[in-house]
Enzyme design. Structure first.
Site, PDB file in Angstrom:
ATOM      1  N   ASP A  27       0.872  -1.162   0.000  1.00 27.47           N
ATOM      2  CA  ASP A  27       0.000   0.000   0.000  1.00 27.47           C
ATOM      3  C   ASP A  27       0.922   1.229   0.000  1.00 27.47           C
ATOM      4  O   ASP A  27       2.144   1.107   0.101  1.00 27.47           O
ATOM      5  CB  ASP A  27      -0.946  -0.041   1.212  1.00 27.47           C
ATOM      6  CG  ASP A  27      -2.155   0.861   1.007  1.00 27.47           C
ATOM      7  OD1 ASP A  27      -3.176   0.630   1.661  1.00 27.47           O
ATOM      8  OD2 ASP A  27      -2.074   1.788   0.171  1.00 27.47           O
TER       9      ASP A  27
HETATM   10  C1  GLC Z   1      -4.267   4.365  -0.111  1.00 26.98           C
HETATM   11  C2  GLC Z   1      -5.168   3.204   0.245  1.00 26.98           C
HETATM   12  C3  GLC Z   1      -5.233   2.138  -0.811  1.00 26.98           C
HETATM   13  C4  GLC Z   1      -5.092   2.779  -2.178  1.00 26.98           C
HETATM   14  C5  GLC Z   1      -3.676   3.317  -2.263  1.00 26.98           C
HETATM   15  C6  GLC Z   1      -3.423   4.033  -3.603  1.00 26.98           C
HETATM   16  O1  GLC Z   1      -3.589   4.822   1.025  1.00 26.98           O
HETATM   17  O2  GLC Z   1      -4.956   2.549   1.494  1.00 26.98           O
HETATM   18  O3  GLC Z   1      -6.489   1.458  -0.661  1.00 26.98           O
HETATM   19  O4  GLC Z   1      -5.323   1.833  -3.201  1.00 26.98           O
HETATM   20  O5  GLC Z   1      -3.363   4.209  -1.196  1.00 26.98           O
HETATM   21  O6  GLC Z   1      -4.211   5.177  -3.687  1.00 26.98           O
END
Ligand code: GLC
Length: 736
Positions: free
Chosen positions: A273
């Site tokens: 993430d």
């Molecule tokens: C965010 C979220 C994740 C998302 C990623 C990219 O912090 O936790 O669900 O896909 O970053 O935006």
């Protein structure tokens, strides 16, 4: 030639073809990998948020993927930098959070779950893929599979609620919808199952918080949807921010290697993430970014989203012998395989005129409207207040009546509010509308305009109050300790009730709010989780009876946030509530210590929630009768044949979501009091009775038991067929 033989030949041919395709991809991956320098391999493992600003790094082969650009012109430009100006011409993976639609916004995922209609949800994901890939986005960070049992957590908005079975159905539907049958088709968008794992169990419903989940709970509750989506061919997976029992998921090789690769055979690609690798420093699990990078890669993470750790430290870590070249090569294989599978080497560019041609296509809007209709849940309808009489005069008020931006909900980056059809815009098609603006946003505390609205109501036959949550009040990092209606919304409902006119409340929110008190101040309540672009038309059709509600609660609705976490499929305690408990204001003075009933409940709110999982009313009524199963005793390999009659005993043609629940009465560990094992949407004309049959394999009653074996334990079971998790009559059976 016999049909069967022909079908067998076709099946074998397509399997052979798929195998040949995979072998071809594998061979192409090996050929390319053999030409790559260590720096180029590391570059493939690096994902950055942005476009033009990374052109020079892309040309130098230092970027494998980008996220958060959706302009096809910019995407083509940086793709040309990768394909035509880097040494090996490896195309970029372009990604985006396409969570519930791209331009045409569908209901937020918890609303999708409320439809209990996987086929419709798959169709919506396909629409999202068509619109997003037309911009050049070929990878979405969806579906979110996090089982969530605490509505204080803002991200319940993005998941499928509290039940593992519903989570599986919705997750698989989205994976299939996004990816389609042919990954190399330009409209195929790689899915990303997230957040692996246990993110929805954040302590206190506080986002990013620690979780304490046993292996058995992981296997029985949090893994099933991920495993099902891996089996359905999900091409990528994202690790979660949280730790599980002290180990951050982004550094957990038991999860990422033993379970995901060895046990489940996942052959896709794993991405962190956003900076979840770097966040292991804050967790106190890594000394610094170099240490975090070593931990992530050795745990099995292929690609690093925005920690910059991989691009900065992997070369040195390899030279220091802390990461093996094998580990690097396997990570890069997973990345290259995905790019070959998506056909990016053959088709790296997008037709820059396509995006605007496909956005908001009539069939896309129609799918979004139907989904919004099916996602709405009728929670109360005293005296059949709804539907309102078409052509009558209604007073419309409330902060969500005409909120084109907030109606789209959280994670709707590419939705455009100018295309949103709000309820206020749509209701005029069915009613003579008096618009009485009062609160201007969901947190508005100003009651100044209430009297004018009450005066205006004198001319109306009924009042419709649109309340709920601005989009920003749910989603990532937006947890709430108080999940009552914010601002003066409850006061507005009470003020409308005071006029004596029939009051319909429509809640448009990102989570199940605690609205029991508000329900007492209205005649009917329709609940719509941020319904998206076409939500207004959908709600107007429902209020006018052009459509009939069929949605069901995908999460338990609490009486008070203090009851969280509360979910229908909870294990039984040794002292279950038995309804004899003494409540707060009934407690006599100087009551003796054990005088109130020593069972599991709250002195103030009692035991039960406000509304159960799987609950939802209709404008008609449904009767279940002649519910039976074909045997009293089953073997482990048997199929339980369930039969029942369903009657539409009211005066509207309508759809019921019939649900099948099972309870394992005695296990080698304590078992849930009820578990959803099946559901089906059944549409009946007014007065019609249908004889229904559902087959449930005994093997579907398996669970991970005391010895951590996945088995059906012999013993006594109960089964229900009902319209929600709190109804129905138990049928007894035994497994031997
Ligand atoms: C965010 C979220 C994740 C998302 C990623 C990219 O912090 O936790 O669900 O896909 O970053 O935006």
């Amino acid at each position: 030639m016999r049909i069967k033989q022909l079908l067998l030949i076709v099946a074998m041919t397509s399997a052979t073809f798929a195998m040949a395709q995979n072998n071809d991809v594998d061979q192409r991956v090996e050929d390319l990998l053999s030409q790559m320098t260590l720096e180029e391999k590391i570059g493939q493992m690096n994902q950055l948020s942005g476009g033009y600003q990374y052109t020079e790094m892309i040309k130098a082969g230092q970027v494998g993927s980008v996220l958060n650009i959706v302009d096809p012109v910019e995407i083509n430009a940086i793709q040309r930098a990768a394909v035509e100006q880097s040494r090996l011409g490896i195309p970029l993976l372009v990604s985006r959070d396409v969570i519930h639609g791209f331009r045409t916004i569908f209901p937020i995922p918890i609303g999708l779950a409320a439809t209990f209609d996987p086929a419709l949800v798959e169709q919506g994901a396909r629409v999202a893929a068509i619109e997003a890939t037309a911009s050049g986005v070929r990878w979405t960070f969806s579906p979110m599979l996090d089982v969530a049992r605490d509505p204080r957590w803002g991200r319940v908005a993005e998941g499928s609620g509290e039940d593992p079975y519903l989570d599986v159905q919705m997750g698989v539907a989205m994976v299939k919808g996004y990816q389609g049958d042919n990954y190399a088709d330009p409209t195929s968008m790689a899915a990303c199952i997230k957040h692996f794992v246990g993110y929805g169990a954040a302590e206190g419903g506080r986002d990013y918080n620690t979780t304490m989940i046993s292996e058995r709970a992981l296997r029985n509750t949090y893994f099933p949807a991920f495993k099902a989506c891996v089996d359905a061919g999900a091409l990528t997976l994202m690790t979660s921010f949280n730790d599980v029992d002290g180990i951050p998921s982004t550094g957990n090789n038991w999860l990422l290697r033993d379970i995901l690769r060895e046990e489940w055979g996942f052959d896709g690609m794993v991405v962190t993430d956003w900076n979840s690798s770097g966040e292991m420093i804050a967790h106190g699990f890594a000394e610094d970014l170099k240490d975090a990078t070593k931990i992530s890669i050795n745990a099995g993470v292929d690609m690093d989203m925005m920690s910059w750790g991989y691009i900065q430290h992997v070369k040195a870590l390899v030279e220091e012998g802390k990461i093996s070249m094998d580990t690097i090569d396997n990570a890069v294989r997973n990345i290259l395989k995905l790019k070959f599978r998506l056909g990016l080497f053959e088709n790296p560019y997008v037709d820059e005129s396509l995006a605007r041609k496909v956005a908001y296509a009539p069939e896309h809007l129609a799918a979004a409207k139907q989904t919004a209709i099916e996602s709405a849940i009728l929670l109360q309808n005293n005296n059949s207040t709804l539907p309102l009489t078409k052509g009558s005069t209604i007073l419309v008020t409330g902060p969500m009546a005409d909120a084109p931006y907030d109606q789209l909900g959280t994670w709707a980056f590419d939705g455009e509010e100018q295309y949103t059809v709000t309820p206020l815009k749509a209701l005029g098609a069915h009613f003579n509308v008096i618009n009485a603006p009062t609160l201007t946003y969901s947190r508005d505390k100003s009651t100044a305009s209430f009297k004018a609205a009450q005066k205006a109501a004198k001319k109306a036959d009924a009042i419709v109050v649109f309340v709920g949550e601005e989009a920003i009040l749910s989603g990532e990092a937006h947890s709430l300790s108080d999940i009552n209606l914010q601002g003066a919304q409850s006061e507005l409902i009470a003020a409308m009730k005071a006029t004596g006119k029939p009051v319909v409340v429509v809640v448009i929110a990102g989570r199940p709010l605690t609205i029991e008190r508000d329900m007492q101040n209205c005649d009917a309540m329709l609940y719509s989780f941020h319904p998206g672009t076409m939500g207004g038309e959908a709600l107007a059709d429902l209020i006018a009876g052009v459509a009939v509600p069929s949605g069901k609660t995908p999460m338990t609705f609490l009486r008070d946030a203090g009851q969280a976490p509360f979910y229908y499929n909870h294990p039984m305690t040794g002292r279950p509530n038995n309804g004899t408990e003494t409540l707060l204001y009934d407690i006599p003075l100087k009551a003796g210590q054990t005088s109130l009933g020593c069972t599991s409940y709250y002195l103030d709110t009692g035991y039960g929630p406000h509304l159960p999982f799987g609950y939802g009313l209709s404008y008609t009524t449904f009767e279940y009768s002649n519910v039976k199963i074909d045997k009293a005793v089953y073997g482990a390999e048997d199929t339980i044949v369930i039969e029942y009659d369903l009657t539409n005993s009211g005066k509207y043609d309508a759809t019921e979501v019939a649900q099948i629940y099972v309870r394992d009465l005695v296990g080698s560990v304590v078992r849930p009091v009820k578990e959803l094992k099946g559901f089906e949407r059944i549409t009946l004309k007014a007065g019609e009775t249908k004889h229904c049959r559902y087959e449930l394999n005994v093997s579907e009653l398996a669970y991970w038991n005391r010895d951590m074996e996945y088995v059906v334990e012999p013993g006594k079971f109960q089964l229900w067929v009902a319209g929600d998790s709190a109804s129905g009559t138990a049928l007894d059976f035994e497994v031997r």
